[in-house]
Design an enzyme around this catalytic site. Sequence first.
Site, PDB file in Angstrom:
ATOM      1  N   LYS A 192     -49.574  14.565 -34.864  1.00 39.56           N
ATOM      2  CA  LYS A 192     -50.237  15.405 -34.362  1.00 39.56           C
ATOM      3  C   LYS A 192     -48.963  16.519 -33.961  1.00 39.56           C
ATOM      4  CE  LYS A 192     -50.788  13.713 -29.755  1.00 39.56           C
ATOM      5  NZ  LYS A 192     -52.004  13.143 -28.774  1.00 39.56           N
TER       6      LYS A 192
ATOM      7  N   TYR B 217     -32.034  37.409 -14.838  1.00 40.83           N
ATOM      8  CA  TYR B 217     -33.000  38.028 -14.693  1.00 40.83           C
ATOM      9  C   TYR B 217     -33.330  37.676 -12.893  1.00 40.83           C
ATOM     10  CZ  TYR B 217     -34.564  39.884 -19.117  1.00 40.83           C
ATOM     11  OH  TYR B 217     -34.506  40.550 -20.123  1.00 40.83           O
TER      12      TYR B 217
HETATM   13  C1  LIG Z   1     -51.382  11.649 -28.492  1.00 42.13           C
HETATM   14  C2  LIG Z   1     -52.369  10.150 -28.581  1.00 42.13           C
HETATM   15  C3  LIG Z   1     -51.629   9.155 -29.040  1.00 42.13           C
HETATM   16  C4  LIG Z   1     -50.038   8.928 -29.043  1.00 42.13           C
HETATM   17  O1  LIG Z   1     -49.412   8.915 -27.641  1.00 42.13           O
HETATM   18  P1  LIG Z   1     -48.123   8.451 -27.421  1.00 42.13           P
HETATM   19  O2  LIG Z   1     -48.060   8.310 -25.987  1.00 42.13           O
HETATM   20  O3  LIG Z   1     -47.197   9.561 -27.924  1.00 42.13           O
HETATM   21  O4  LIG Z   1     -47.748   7.331 -27.969  1.00 42.13           O
HETATM   22  C5  LIG Z   1     -52.438   8.176 -29.319  1.00 42.13           C
HETATM   23  N1  LIG Z   1     -53.746   8.334 -29.177  1.00 42.13           N
HETATM   24  C6  LIG Z   1     -54.387   9.260 -28.769  1.00 42.13           C
HETATM   25  C7  LIG Z   1     -55.810   9.450 -28.635  1.00 42.13           C
HETATM   26  C8  LIG Z   1     -53.603  10.510 -28.570  1.00 42.13           C
HETATM   27  O5  LIG Z   1     -54.060  11.716 -28.185  1.00 42.13           O
END
Ligand SMILES: *Cc1c(COP(=O)(O)O)cnc(C)c1O
Length: 361
Positions: free
Chosen positions: A35, A253
């Site tokens: 993702k 800034y």
């Molecule tokens: C993002 C996510 C993962 C992966 O998590 P990590 O901590 O990056 O390994 C796994 N399962 C779900 C449902 C997630 O949202």
Amino acid sequence: MSRQPYLTIDLDAIASNYKLLRDCAKVSNCAAVVKANAYGLGAERVTNALLDIGCKVFFVAQLSEAVPIIDRIRSAGGRLFVLNGLEPESLLDFVSLGARPVLNSLRTVEYWLSAAPSAPFAVHLDTGFSRLGLDQKEDRAVVRTLSAGSAANLELVLSHLACADTPSHEKNQQQLEAFQNRSPRFRAAQSSLANSAGIFLSEAYHFDLVRPGLALYGGQPIRDRTIDVRPAFVWRAPLLQIRRLKKGDSVGYGANTIAQHEMAIAVVGAGYADGLPVAVTNCGTVCINGATFPIFGRVSMDSFTVNVSACDNPEALVGAWVELIGPGNSLESQSARTGQLSYELMVRISDRSHRIYAKAS
Ligand SMILES: *Cc1c(COP(=O)(O)O)cnc(C)c1O
């Protein structure tokens, strides 16, 4: 062309991290969470590299993230799940793409079974996160709906851990027990609980499939413990100019970072438009030619400033590449110094940084 920030991504490191996690999970299968553009590292390249070494199950959060990668995944015999679930208007897209929704409610289970009775899917159980997933009191109604419909298409039942980064947290055991109790009711083909950190809690958390994201990309998923994953990227930006400050001069800034004595300041060509959070102001560090220097002054949109007074000949640094995150200035140390999540430091790195793939395909 002017020099600009860039990310060097090591696909071999990601592949070797995958193998390490797969070996940790022993009898379970190992999926890959890609993702958010594979946490900023490039979902297409990462997916291809992982398909090449036999990864068959992938997760994204949103259906649009499936589009660039699903053909490759399907033609390699793999499967892709979409964690954020199904909305009625996306049903046709799910079906035509062949993406599997992770269903989060009785209503969407009913809808999927009636509209796409022969299409595979997953169900998410909320075991204590209070985010996505079925509430325990919905279990019975969903199980009934499934047995009346085509339960055989339920490929996966999953849940997600809230505190796996803290192995001693009592919530881990509570969620494990809830999942052990509830998941068999659904008679799904497979079950899955562990993210990266969950893999290292114990074998009991592995079930049929583990779902690492962060650790694939070389991030350390557990507090106070170092696992053997290899860092998979380096983020660099050019050092544009050296400024000499007198006592009392302000930087940046707001003019509220003040030189307390004579100083040498390096101006670096990256800012919050590149994804460097303003929150690293006066607490983050960078690495230049192997030495660590503190960020001094508020981060701007396109540049920020670093105190290089400790350097013997600061002017000689002009033109150097400054490491914002990498072996000299790790994701974890930057996260610890600035209070920013390592996840967030990664995914904020914007498209303005070129992605360069150092190795592999
Ligand atoms: C993002 C996510 C993962 C992966 O998590 P990590 O901590 O990056 O390994 C796994 N399962 C779900 C449902 C997630 O949202």
